[in-house]
Design an enzyme around this catalytic site. Structure first.
Site, PDB file in Angstrom:
ATOM      1  CE1 TYR A 137      -2.822   2.999   0.746  1.00  0.00           C
ATOM      2  CE2 TYR A 137      -3.583   2.299   2.803  1.00  0.00           C
ATOM      3  CZ  TYR A 137      -3.683   3.011   2.007  1.00  0.00           C
ATOM      4  OH  TYR A 137      -4.382   4.167   2.045  1.00  0.00           O
ATOM      5  CE  LYS A 167      -5.843   1.311  -0.807  1.00  0.00           C
ATOM      6  NZ  LYS A 167      -5.735   2.975  -0.752  1.00  0.00           N
ATOM      7  N   GLY A 192      -5.619   4.208  -6.331  1.00  0.00           N
ATOM      8  CA  GLY A 192      -5.990   4.660  -4.895  1.00  0.00           C
ATOM      9  C   GLY A 192      -6.251   5.851  -4.816  1.00  0.00           C
ATOM     10  CG  ASP A 194     -11.301   7.277  -4.534  1.00  0.00           C
ATOM     11  OD1 ASP A 194     -10.736   6.375  -4.864  1.00  0.00           O
ATOM     12  OD2 ASP A 194     -12.118   7.741  -3.363  1.00  0.00           O
ATOM     13  CD  GLU A 195      -7.972  12.620  -5.235  1.00  0.00           C
ATOM     14  OE1 GLU A 195      -7.136  13.086  -4.343  1.00  0.00           O
ATOM     15  OE2 GLU A 195      -8.491  11.784  -4.868  1.00  0.00           O
ATOM     16  CB  ILE A 210      -8.155  -0.114  -2.973  1.00  0.00           C
ATOM     17  CG1 ILE A 210      -7.717  -1.637  -3.318  1.00  0.00           C
ATOM     18  CG2 ILE A 210      -8.487  -0.189  -1.434  1.00  0.00           C
ATOM     19  CD1 ILE A 210      -6.733  -2.255  -2.618  1.00  0.00           C
TER      20      ILE A 210
END
Length: 305
Positions: A137, A167, A192, A194-195, A210
């Site tokens: 991550y 991620k 990872g 979103d925007e 994710i």
């Protein structure tokens, strides 16, 4: 190794009034995510306040979420910890309960500053659960581990057999793409941030991601994926821009971990407050948050309970 398709959600951890973990909302939570087309959960990560949970709490949460796992709804367990011994114990537990996979971010302390250090940390965790995939991550804003991920992939290649991918929660889409291209896409790069989902789709062959904001705007992010697949760029942009409009609201209210969790309450799924040292919203702030969301017609766009 199976590659994830669609969006996995990074869920919040529900707490009661005493700020002890509350398992009771998870059933409704899982049903809501499935209803809205989400493909699983990445539990006990940053959205879930994972570093503020003890080992026993994290195990109980994993066991509860696993009750709702199925072929189309995966449970990945974030097991990262500042104590490697705890991370190894959690990874073993995740394999025992037959979770789809494990994941770990670099610990915030001590700060990891070299590829070899990150490799050693991840290998110890992945080796503890060798039968299931392991995902790193990458969220350097959280832990200061601003390391070149392409070099990291070269290091793990062939050395960590169950290493599945990254991620990737960072702004460097050039690096994201270079990692996607490495060894003809051997390792899955899970989007990872979103925007910038649409930008990631345009640059790389993104199959999965994710997401934190998909807790409440999952339908809209899935629209981004679907419109892109159907070559409808204008509608894909509109769906992405709407997700950014929601993010523009939550950044005024503590971001996703605090503001997003309160949004779940406004939607009808009360997950409680955040643990200290997070600053919880006051009733007045919650009221203003609701007004700000109504101004962008959020409650007609959000996930359906």
């Amino acid at each position: 190794m199976e590659k994830i398709k669609g969006l996995i959600v990074a869920p919040f951890t529900a707490f009661g009034k005493d700020l002890e973990i509350n398992l009771s909302p998870i059933s409704d939570y899982a049903k809501m995510l499935k209803k809205n087309g989400l493909k699983g959960v990445f539990i006990n990560g940053s959205s879930g306040e994972g570093y503020m949970l003890n080992v026993d709490e994290r195990k109980k949460l994993a066991e509860e979420w696993m009750k709702f796992a199925d072929e189309d709804f995966k449970v990945i367990v974030h097991v990262g910890s500042t104590t490697l011994k705890d991370a190894v114990e959690l990874a073993k537990h995740a394999q025992e309960i037959k979770a789809f996979g494990t994941g770990a971010m670099a610990p915030p302390f001590p700060k990891i500053g070299r590829i070899q250090e990150l490799f050693d940390y991840c290998k110890a965790i992945a080796d503890a659960a060798p039968e299931i995939p392991f995902y790193y991550y990458h969220i350097p804003v959280f832990n200061g581990a601003y390391l070149p991920m392409l070099d990291f992939l070269k290091k793990v290649n062939g050395e960590i057999p169950n290493f599945a991918g990254i991620k990737y929660t960072y702004e460097n889409l050039y690096e994201f793409n270079q990692c996607s291209l490495y060894e003809n896409g051997k390792f899955q790069m899970l989007h990872g941030q979103d925007e910038t989902l649409l930008a990631g789709l345009a640059l790389s062959d993104v199959k999965g991601g994710i997401s934190g904001t998909a807790n409440y705007t999952g339908k809209g992010l899935i629209e981004v994926l679907n419109y892109w697949e159907n070559k409808d760029l204008n509608q894909a942009r509109a769906a992405q821009n709407y997700n950014q409009a929601v993010i523009n609201v939550i950044v005024k209210y503590g971001g996703n971990i605090v503001g997003g969790k309160r949004i779940m309450k406004l939607m009808g799924l009360d997950l409680g407050k955040n643990r200290i040292p997070f600053k919880n919203l006051t009733d007045a702030e919650e009221s203003q948050l609701k007004k700000d969301l109504e101004e962008i017609d959020f409650f007609n766009h959000c996930n359906e309970l």
